[in-house]
Design an enzyme around this catalytic site. Structure first.
Site, PDB file in Angstrom:
ATOM      1  CE  LYS A   1      -4.159  -1.863   0.351  1.00 54.01           C
ATOM      2  NZ  LYS A   1      -5.520  -1.671   0.047  1.00 54.01           N
TER       3      LYS A   1
ATOM      4  CE  LYS B   1      -6.141  -8.180  -2.084  1.00 54.45           C
ATOM      5  NZ  LYS B   1      -6.689  -7.840  -0.775  1.00 54.45           N
TER       6      LYS B   1
ATOM      7  CE  LYS C   1     -13.869  -3.982  -0.556  1.00 51.83           C
ATOM      8  NZ  LYS C   1     -12.656  -3.784   0.252  1.00 51.83           N
TER       9      LYS C   1
HETATM   10  N1  AQP Z   1      -8.771 -11.348  -4.076  1.00 51.53           N
HETATM   11  C1  AQP Z   1      -9.217 -11.861  -2.931  1.00 51.53           C
HETATM   12  N2  AQP Z   1      -9.338 -13.207  -2.797  1.00 51.53           N
HETATM   13  C2  AQP Z   1      -9.779 -13.741  -1.622  1.00 51.53           C
HETATM   14  N3  AQP Z   1     -10.156 -12.974  -0.550  1.00 51.53           N
HETATM   15  C3  AQP Z   1     -10.053 -11.644  -0.654  1.00 51.53           C
HETATM   16  N4  AQP Z   1     -10.337 -10.629   0.200  1.00 51.53           N
HETATM   17  C4  AQP Z   1     -10.055  -9.454  -0.419  1.00 51.53           C
HETATM   18  N5  AQP Z   1      -9.607  -9.674  -1.651  1.00 51.53           N
HETATM   19  C5  AQP Z   1      -9.593 -11.016  -1.846  1.00 51.53           C
HETATM   20  C6  AQP Z   1     -10.840 -10.783   1.545  1.00 51.53           C
HETATM   21  O1  AQP Z   1     -11.989  -9.958   1.672  1.00 51.53           O
HETATM   22  C7  AQP Z   1     -12.086  -9.509   3.021  1.00 51.53           C
HETATM   23  C8  AQP Z   1     -12.387  -8.045   3.057  1.00 51.53           C
HETATM   24  O2  AQP Z   1     -11.283  -7.316   2.535  1.00 51.53           O
HETATM   25  P1  AQP Z   1     -11.062  -5.801   2.922  1.00 51.53           P
HETATM   26  O3  AQP Z   1     -12.088  -4.955   2.318  1.00 51.53           O
HETATM   27  O4  AQP Z   1     -10.965  -5.651   4.379  1.00 51.53           O
HETATM   28  O5  AQP Z   1      -9.651  -5.421   2.402  1.00 51.53           O
HETATM   29  P2  AQP Z   1      -8.739  -5.986   1.313  1.00 51.53           P
HETATM   30  O6  AQP Z   1      -8.242  -7.341   1.666  1.00 51.53           O
HETATM   31  O7  AQP Z   1      -7.690  -4.977   1.124  1.00 51.53           O
HETATM   32  O8  AQP Z   1      -9.725  -6.090   0.068  1.00 51.53           O
HETATM   33  P3  AQP Z   1      -9.588  -5.354  -1.286  1.00 51.53           P
HETATM   34  O9  AQP Z   1     -10.726  -5.700  -2.134  1.00 51.53           O
HETATM   35  O10 AQP Z   1      -8.221  -5.621  -1.845  1.00 51.53           O
HETATM   36  O11 AQP Z   1      -9.751  -3.844  -0.859  1.00 51.53           O
HETATM   37  P4  AQP Z   1      -8.832  -2.607  -1.134  1.00 51.53           P
HETATM   38  O12 AQP Z   1      -8.643  -2.548  -2.608  1.00 51.53           O
HETATM   39  O13 AQP Z   1      -9.592  -1.461  -0.608  1.00 51.53           O
HETATM   40  O14 AQP Z   1      -7.532  -2.815  -0.416  1.00 51.53           O
HETATM   41  C9  AQP Z   1     -10.775  -9.882   3.717  1.00 51.53           C
HETATM   42  O15 AQP Z   1     -10.994 -11.010   4.541  1.00 51.53           O
HETATM   43  C10 AQP Z   1      -9.864 -10.234   2.576  1.00 51.53           C
HETATM   44  O16 AQP Z   1      -8.912 -11.204   2.953  1.00 51.53           O
END
Ligand code: AQP
Length: 329
Positions: free
Chosen positions: A111, A191, A194
């Site tokens: 990040k 990965k 969002k």
């Molecule tokens: N690609 C993924 N595959 C499996 N699990 C995933 N999670 C996120 N991406 C994947 C799981 O979703 C839960 C919620 O995630 P979060 O919103 O707390 O943050 P994150 O992991 O950072 O998800 P994003 O989509 O990647 O958000 P941004 O882009 O905002 O950083 C968690 O349990 C995560 O493991």
């Protein structure tokens, strides 16, 4: 019943990675555990965001979670900033967490690279607030995707440090991994996220879902239609494992390896499976949106219950820390 905690950030549209990596598992676990789930809006402040969209994103995230099955009959669902004890405990945990441990976190490093102009203290402190989210409820299990394993290990470390130095108040929480803990984005490289434009949204129109799937990267060694493919090098097959049953997976694996089917056939089958699973969720989202008061009611009621638990923990923590209690006069 043993307790579970997990959260999701209101950083944008919920995607199928969030769904199969976390949310679908959260729903299943409500059968056997006392589950507390949270839209972690304070976590979302660690990166730049459109201020006038935050409230809507938070509400929309809660609506999707309820539509996925996280109803008040099954679990508590609330907004993190409605229970300020999370941040109080995070400060206390800051005082037992070595800075070096936070600098080593993979997500922080990634990040920090993505947000070079805004490497703020909150970004580095993210896992400490996460530890507080979990431990304020003394949750023993945390269902998350693979990307969060390192953070939960740190939560255990923080619990150990606090327990050893002050009083054994906290359990050391364990990860529960779903059947599809790591879904890659459509580029098949990073990965699915969002905040990266590499995802399939849970509420996207069927037409755009198909457009995205159609162009998604598969096994890059499979150049022509009649080249045999290797499903284990293919992100589309990984997504299949999250949506398709065993029989279909075996059939695809066999037919891909022998080139009986091409990538587009495999994608078409996946498209059908995804739509079949998410269509009822999308219908429920539309229904729930007609009654937003219900959503506020769910979030408020849960926040009140969670605050009760959180306050009890904070009282114990303050006593363990040796702070002057004004209650005793
Ligand atoms: N690609 C993924 N595959 C499996 N699990 C995933 N999670 C996120 N991406 C994947 C799981 O979703 C839960 C919620 O995630 P979060 O919103 O707390 O943050 P994150 O992991 O950072 O998800 P994003 O989509 O990647 O958000 P941004 O882009 O905002 O950083 C968690 O349990 C995560 O493991």
């Amino acid at each position: 019943m043993k307790r579970i905690f997990s959260g999701i950030q209101p950083t944008g549209e919920i995607h199928i990675g969030n769904y199969v990596g976390a949310i679908r598992e959260w729903v299943r676990l409500t059968e056997d555990y006392d589950c507390i789930y949270c839209v972690v809006d304070f976590h979302a402040l660690t990166v730049e965001y459109p201020v006038d969209e935050m409230a809507k994103r938070t509400l929309d995230t809660a609506i999707v979670l309820i539509a996925c099955g996280l109803t008040p009959e099954k679990c508590k669902l609330f907004i993190q900033s409605a229970v300020p004890e999370h941040t109080e405990l995070a400060w206390i945990f800051n005082c037992v967490t070595p800075v070096g441990d936070l600098e080593r976190m993979t997500q922080f490093k990634e990040k920090a690279r993505q947000h070079r102009g805004n490497v703020n203290m909150g970004l580095m402190d993210y896992p400490v607030l996460q530890a507080a989210d979990i431990l304020i409820y003394k949750a023993e299990f945390v269902p998350v995707g693979e990307d969060q394993i390192q953070h939960i290990e740190l939560s255990r470390e923080i619990a150990r440090k606090f327990n050893g130095r002050f009083k054994p108040l906290f359990p050391e929480p364990q990860v529960i991994l779903s059947r599809a803990p790591r879904i890659l984005g459509l580029d098949g490289k990073s990965k699915m996220s969002k905040s990266l434009n590499n995802y399939i949204g849970l509420l996207e129109e069927e037409r755009t879902i198909w457009e995205k799937l159609r162009t998604a990267v598969t096994d890059t060694n499979r150049v022509r239609r009649y080249d045999p493919g290797n499903p284990h090098l293919c992100n589309v097959f990984t997504i299949h494992t999250a949506f398709s049953e065993k029989g279909l997976l075996e059939e695809i694996e066999r037919d891909c390896r022998s080139a009986r089917i091409g990538c587009i056939d495999c994608k078409r089958m996946l498209f059908e499976r995804i739509i079949e699973e998410i269509a009822p969720i999308r219908e429920r989202v539309e229904e729930i949106k007609k009654n937003v008061d219900y959503v506020f009611e769910v979030l408020n009621t849960s926040a009140l219950k969670c605050r009760e638990i959180a306050k009890r923990t904070i009282d114990e923590v303050r006593e363990a820390l040796g702070l002057l209690s004004l209650k005793k006069g």
